[in-house]
Design a protein around this motif. Structure first.
Motif, short mmCIF file in Angstrom:
data_model
loop_
_atom_site.label_atom_id
_atom_site.label_comp_id
_atom_site.label_asym_id
_atom_site.label_seq_id
_atom_site.Cartn_x
_atom_site.Cartn_y
_atom_site.Cartn_z
N GLY A 281 35.77 -76.24 -28.42
CA GLY A 281 34.72 -76.54 -27.46
C GLY A 281 34.77 -75.73 -26.19
O GLY A 281 33.87 -75.84 -25.35
N ALA A 282 35.81 -74.91 -26.02
CA ALA A 282 35.94 -74.11 -24.80
C ALA A 282 35.88 -72.62 -25.09
O ALA A 282 36.15 -71.80 -24.21
CB ALA A 282 37.24 -74.46 -24.09
N GLY A 283 35.56 -72.24 -26.32
CA GLY A 283 35.49 -70.84 -26.69
C GLY A 283 36.77 -70.35 -27.32
O GLY A 283 37.78 -71.06 -27.38
N LYS B 170 32.96 -61.87 -34.65
CA LYS B 170 32.51 -62.35 -33.33
C LYS B 170 31.00 -62.53 -33.33
O LYS B 170 30.48 -63.56 -32.86
CB LYS B 170 32.94 -61.36 -32.26
CG LYS B 170 32.42 -61.66 -30.85
CD LYS B 170 32.93 -60.60 -29.88
CE LYS B 170 32.47 -60.88 -28.45
NZ LYS B 170 31.02 -60.69 -28.27
N GLU B 171 30.28 -61.55 -33.85
CA GLU B 171 28.82 -61.64 -33.90
C GLU B 171 28.36 -62.82 -34.75
O GLU B 171 27.43 -63.54 -34.39
CB GLU B 171 28.23 -60.34 -34.42
CG GLU B 171 28.45 -59.14 -33.49
CD GLU B 171 27.89 -57.85 -34.07
OE1 GLU B 171 27.32 -57.90 -35.19
OE2 GLU B 171 28.04 -56.80 -33.43
N LEU B 172 29.03 -63.03 -35.88
CA LEU B 172 28.67 -64.15 -36.76
C LEU B 172 28.96 -65.49 -36.08
O LEU B 172 28.18 -66.44 -36.20
CB LEU B 172 29.45 -64.05 -38.07
CG LEU B 172 29.09 -62.86 -38.97
CD1 LEU B 172 30.08 -62.73 -40.12
CD2 LEU B 172 27.66 -63.01 -39.51
N LYS C 270 31.38 -69.47 -28.45
CA LYS C 270 31.61 -68.43 -27.44
C LYS C 270 32.90 -67.70 -27.77
O LYS C 270 33.97 -68.31 -27.89
CB LYS C 270 31.70 -69.07 -26.05
CG LYS C 270 31.67 -68.09 -24.89
CD LYS C 270 31.62 -68.85 -23.58
CE LYS C 270 31.53 -67.89 -22.39
NZ LYS C 270 31.49 -68.64 -21.11
N VAL C 271 32.82 -66.37 -27.92
CA VAL C 271 33.98 -65.58 -28.36
C VAL C 271 34.13 -64.35 -27.48
O VAL C 271 33.15 -63.69 -27.14
CB VAL C 271 33.82 -65.13 -29.83
CG1 VAL C 271 35.06 -64.36 -30.28
CG2 VAL C 271 33.57 -66.33 -30.75
#
Length: 329
Positions: free
Chosen positions: A96-98, A117-119, A126-127
């Motif tokens: 929940g915080a990336g 990352k894009e997926l 958030k990545v």
């Protein structure tokens, strides 16, 4: 080739099954993947994901656990995990915080982790990421553009893991990572090549009386091959070469003496005994030291030396924190 295995093509799967069987109190294997994740969850804290080709054990699955990585994606031997495997690691690491990805600087890793990352972002996760390029041996090498990521990655796992456990945000941890990585330098050597199980023969040839300085963790070429030397001479070569990339004088350092997989602890301790006085003689303070097999190359005989300039006092605090993982002790 003599190895304790069944069929070479099954070695990674069977290794991962053995790992989670032995360490089922700490980690589990995400079903239908080569992803190892921690059992202990940390709600609303940043997750850390790393990984890469297998054959570097205990990296990376050995550093999954409380205080270090949330998950590790394990590829085939010396081969990057696929984007879908990395995506599964990101999903299981997200609390929940990336999620911050720690990527060694190899072209396949960067490409596949970036696609993951894009997926993940399409699924509203958030990545962010940091690329570790601590190997000073060569500027470009097999599989890389720029310097390779090697044993210094383990210090990144440890420091960022502590930062994440403390509750810092993804943006704060990314800033720490950006400041940390340029202060880590590594240089290694090999006296015997690794044998990839499915290949069945050493990745390169070294004579019984030869040593190669600057070798990579997949057997990539180094910067010089010459006749075998004493431990003292090896230590001097590595320290002198490192000193051209980082300033020892007046600075405080964390040191990692890392075995490459087939180097006995006896020899690692001899090397450490030769290395530490050389670093101190250059005006540095050794504030933290670690020794053992942390980033290996299957059965390569060799050693690497990592130095971390402690430019932020929190680095030392975070290195000293206890963790619950398979391999960090």
């Amino acid at each position: 080739m003599k190895k304790i295995m069944n069929q070479p093509e099954n070695i990674v799967n069977e290794m991962l099954e053995g790992l989670v069987t032995i360490h089922d109190d700490l980690v589990y294997r995400v079903p239908n993947t080569n992803v190892i994740a921690r059992l202990a969850k940390t709600p609303n804290k940043v997750g850390l994901v790393s990984g890469g080709g297998s054959g570097h054990e205990p990296a990376h699955a050995g550093f999954v656990g409380d205080g270090m990585l949330s998950a590790a994606a394990c590829g085939a031997v010396f081969t990057s995990p696929s984007p879908d495997q990395v995506l599964e690691a990101i999903k299981v690491a997200d609390n929940g915080a990336g999620v911050l990805m720690i990527i060694k600087n190899y072209s396949g890793d960067i490409m596949n982790f970036d696609m993951a990352k894009e997926l993940a972002e399409l699924e509203d996760i958030k990545v962010d990421f940091i690329v570790v390029d601590d190997d000073i041996a060569v500027e470009d090498s097999t599989y890389t553009s720029g310097r390779r990521g090697v044993a210094g990655t383990v210090y990144v796992h440890k420091i960022l893991g502590a930062a994440a456990r403390s509750g810092l945000s993804l943006e704060e941890i990314k800033k720490i990572a950006d400041d940390l990585v340029p202060n880590i330098k590594t240089l290694g050597l090999a006296i015997k090549a690794a044998t990839v199980p499915e290949v069945g023969k050493p990745g390169f040839n070294l004579g019984d009386d030869e040593i190669e300085f600057g070798i990579g963790i997949h057997g990539e070429p180094g910067y010089r091959r010459e006749k075998m030397k004493t431990s003292q001479e090896m230590a001097k070569e590595l320290v002198d070469t490192l000193s051209r990339s980082i300033s020892f004088e007046g600075n405080s350092f964390a040191i990692l003496v890392n075995g490459m997989g087939a180097t006995p602890l006896m020899e690692q301790y001899v090397f450490a005994n030769d290395v530490l006085p050389l670093i101190e003689a250059k005006g540095a303070t050794v504030a933290y030291k670690k020794l053992g097999d942390y980033m290996t190359a299957i059965d390569m005989a060799g050693i690497s030396l990592t130095v971390l300039n402690i430019t932020d006092p929190r680095y030392l605090e975070w290195l000293d924190e206890s963790v619950t993982t398979i391999a960090w002790n």
